[in-house]
Design a protein around this motif. Structure first.
Motif, PDB file in Angstrom:
ATOM      1  N   ARG A  83      12.852  49.573  17.131  1.00 37.22           N
ATOM      2  CA  ARG A  83      12.775  49.096  15.743  1.00 37.22           C
ATOM      3  C   ARG A  83      11.883  47.865  15.651  1.00 37.22           C
ATOM      4  O   ARG A  83      11.038  47.761  14.737  1.00 37.22           O
ATOM      5  CB  ARG A  83      14.176  48.760  15.208  1.00 37.22           C
ATOM      6  N   GLY A  88       9.023  48.672  10.499  1.00 37.27           N
ATOM      7  CA  GLY A  88       9.246  47.542   9.601  1.00 37.27           C
ATOM      8  C   GLY A  88      10.048  48.016   8.407  1.00 37.27           C
ATOM      9  O   GLY A  88       9.886  49.164   7.962  1.00 37.27           O
ATOM     10  N   PHE A  89      10.913  47.151   7.874  1.00 34.14           N
ATOM     11  CA  PHE A  89      11.835  47.554   6.819  1.00 34.14           C
ATOM     12  C   PHE A  89      11.699  46.657   5.585  1.00 34.14           C
ATOM     13  O   PHE A  89      11.607  45.435   5.699  1.00 34.14           O
ATOM     14  CB  PHE A  89      13.284  47.486   7.323  1.00 34.14           C
ATOM     15  N   VAL A  90      11.732  47.321   4.419  1.00 30.02           N
ATOM     16  CA  VAL A  90      11.729  46.623   3.129  1.00 30.02           C
ATOM     17  C   VAL A  90      12.858  47.236   2.298  1.00 30.02           C
ATOM     18  O   VAL A  90      12.956  48.463   2.197  1.00 30.02           O
ATOM     19  CB  VAL A  90      10.388  46.787   2.384  1.00 30.02           C
ATOM     20  N   HIS A  94      15.612  41.754  -1.128  1.00 32.16           N
ATOM     21  CA  HIS A  94      14.688  41.352  -0.064  1.00 32.16           C
ATOM     22  C   HIS A  94      15.369  40.956   1.250  1.00 32.16           C
ATOM     23  O   HIS A  94      14.777  41.067   2.308  1.00 32.16           O
ATOM     24  CB  HIS A  94      13.840  40.181  -0.561  1.00 32.16           C
ATOM     25  N   ALA A 154       8.970  39.777   1.888  1.00 36.43           N
ATOM     26  CA  ALA A 154       9.730  40.780   2.646  1.00 36.43           C
ATOM     27  C   ALA A 154       8.797  41.816   3.269  1.00 36.43           C
ATOM     28  O   ALA A 154       9.025  42.278   4.395  1.00 36.43           O
ATOM     29  CB  ALA A 154      10.753  41.460   1.740  1.00 36.43           C
ATOM     30  N   ILE A 155       7.742  42.189   2.547  1.00 38.10           N
ATOM     31  CA  ILE A 155       6.759  43.124   3.103  1.00 38.10           C
ATOM     32  C   ILE A 155       6.016  42.479   4.267  1.00 38.10           C
ATOM     33  O   ILE A 155       5.789  43.114   5.309  1.00 38.10           O
ATOM     34  CB  ILE A 155       5.787  43.600   2.001  1.00 38.10           C
ATOM     35  N   ARG A 157       7.160  40.171   6.236  1.00 41.40           N
ATOM     36  CA  ARG A 157       8.101  40.172   7.368  1.00 41.40           C
ATOM     37  C   ARG A 157       8.158  41.543   8.027  1.00 41.40           C
ATOM     38  O   ARG A 157       8.206  41.654   9.258  1.00 41.40           O
ATOM     39  CB  ARG A 157       9.493  39.762   6.887  1.00 41.40           C
ATOM     40  N   ALA A 158       8.127  42.615   7.218  1.00 40.92           N
ATOM     41  CA  ALA A 158       8.146  43.967   7.775  1.00 40.92           C
ATOM     42  C   ALA A 158       6.911  44.244   8.628  1.00 40.92           C
ATOM     43  O   ALA A 158       6.964  45.055   9.553  1.00 40.92           O
ATOM     44  CB  ALA A 158       8.247  44.993   6.643  1.00 40.92           C
ATOM     45  N   VAL A 166       6.328  51.701   8.086  1.00 41.05           N
ATOM     46  CA  VAL A 166       7.100  50.848   7.187  1.00 41.05           C
ATOM     47  C   VAL A 166       8.032  51.740   6.384  1.00 41.05           C
ATOM     48  O   VAL A 166       7.601  52.712   5.761  1.00 41.05           O
ATOM     49  CB  VAL A 166       6.173  50.048   6.245  1.00 41.05           C
ATOM     50  N   ALA A 168      10.874  51.803   3.350  1.00 39.47           N
ATOM     51  CA  ALA A 168      11.248  50.994   2.193  1.00 39.47           C
ATOM     52  C   ALA A 168      12.317  51.722   1.375  1.00 39.47           C
ATOM     53  O   ALA A 168      12.146  52.889   1.029  1.00 39.47           O
ATOM     54  CB  ALA A 168      10.014  50.724   1.326  1.00 39.47           C
TER      55      ALA A 168
END
Length: 229
Positions: A83, A88-90, A94, A154-155, A157-158, A166, A168
């Motif tokens: 992970r 990356g997670f959105v 946020h 937040a994006i 950070r992802a 990514v 979302a």
């Protein structure tokens, strides 16, 4: 094109006196650089599928293949490493940490992966913030930002560890129309300009219209005939 994410006979069932199947025998191939939207009625299993694809949940049966690797035999530490390295997670909310500054929020996954010195991590995070127009917010705390700015952070950070994919979950669900359109364009550009694979769950037909492919989910199954009402 190269397949970077694959669901093979994926099932997720919640145990209980009456078991509930959230994802029901889904097969899905996702290519590098695709922008995909998963849609369906409330409770259809969209987010459950996304969490399985993102290795946040473990399937009851079936497999998730990530960048050619069968992840079904991975332990908790291996899943966490994949992970950090490749995903990356959105989310709709946020989930920036209120007690940290913007730049420290972005540096969190970089520090956890541990491949950069703190100085290099800071420089990388600041560069990313600049690319998405929020560098001037770097030393602020999340409560000092607008909703659209928080989601852009937040994006960022992802993207901190340069992921292949990514994911979302309703990334525009808590935003006004203008901010939602900005986030939609950013995610589309990630796929089309930077070659990231973007998989998003959404209820928003306008958001979904920007995708290369839309996948309908009904009662935990892929339903090609489903259309938003």
């Amino acid at each position: 094109m190269t397949k970077v994410l694959r669901a093979e006979n994926l099932v997720r069932t919640l145990p209980g006196e009456v078991p509930v199947t959230l994802v029901d025998d889904i097969n899905l191939d996702i290519e590098r650089g695709e922008f995909i939207c998963i849609m369906g009625p409330s409770g259809s299993g969209k987010s459950s599928l996304l969490y399985l694809l993102g290795l946040l949940d473990v399937p009851t049966s079936g497999k998730v293949w990530l960048d050619g690797e069968d992840t079904s035999a991975y332990g908790e530490n291996e899943l966490a490493n994949r992970r950090l390295e490749k995903l990356g997670f959105v989310f709709q909310f946020h989930f920036l940490l209120a007690e940290f500054t913007v730049i420290d929020n972005v540096m969190l996954p970089i520090r956890r992966l541990g491949k950069l010195s703190d100085e290099a991590a800071h420089a990388h995070a600041l560069d990313l913030l600049g690319r998405f127009g929020v560098a001037e917010q770097a030393e602020k705390h999340p409560h000092q930002l607008s909703g659209g700015q928080r989601q852009r952070v937040a994006i960022v950070r992802a993207l901190a560890n340069d992921p292949l994919i990514v994911l979302a979950d309703e990334p525009t669900g808590n935003l006004d129309t203008a901010s939602g359109a900005t986030v939609r364009q950013i995610l589309r550009d990630l796929a089309h300009d930077l070659g990231k694979t973007v998989v998003a769950v959404t209820h928003d037909p306008a958001f979904a219209s920007a995708a290369d492919r839309r996948i309908g989910i009904v009662d935990g199954k892929i339903n090609a005939a489903w259309r938003p009402g």
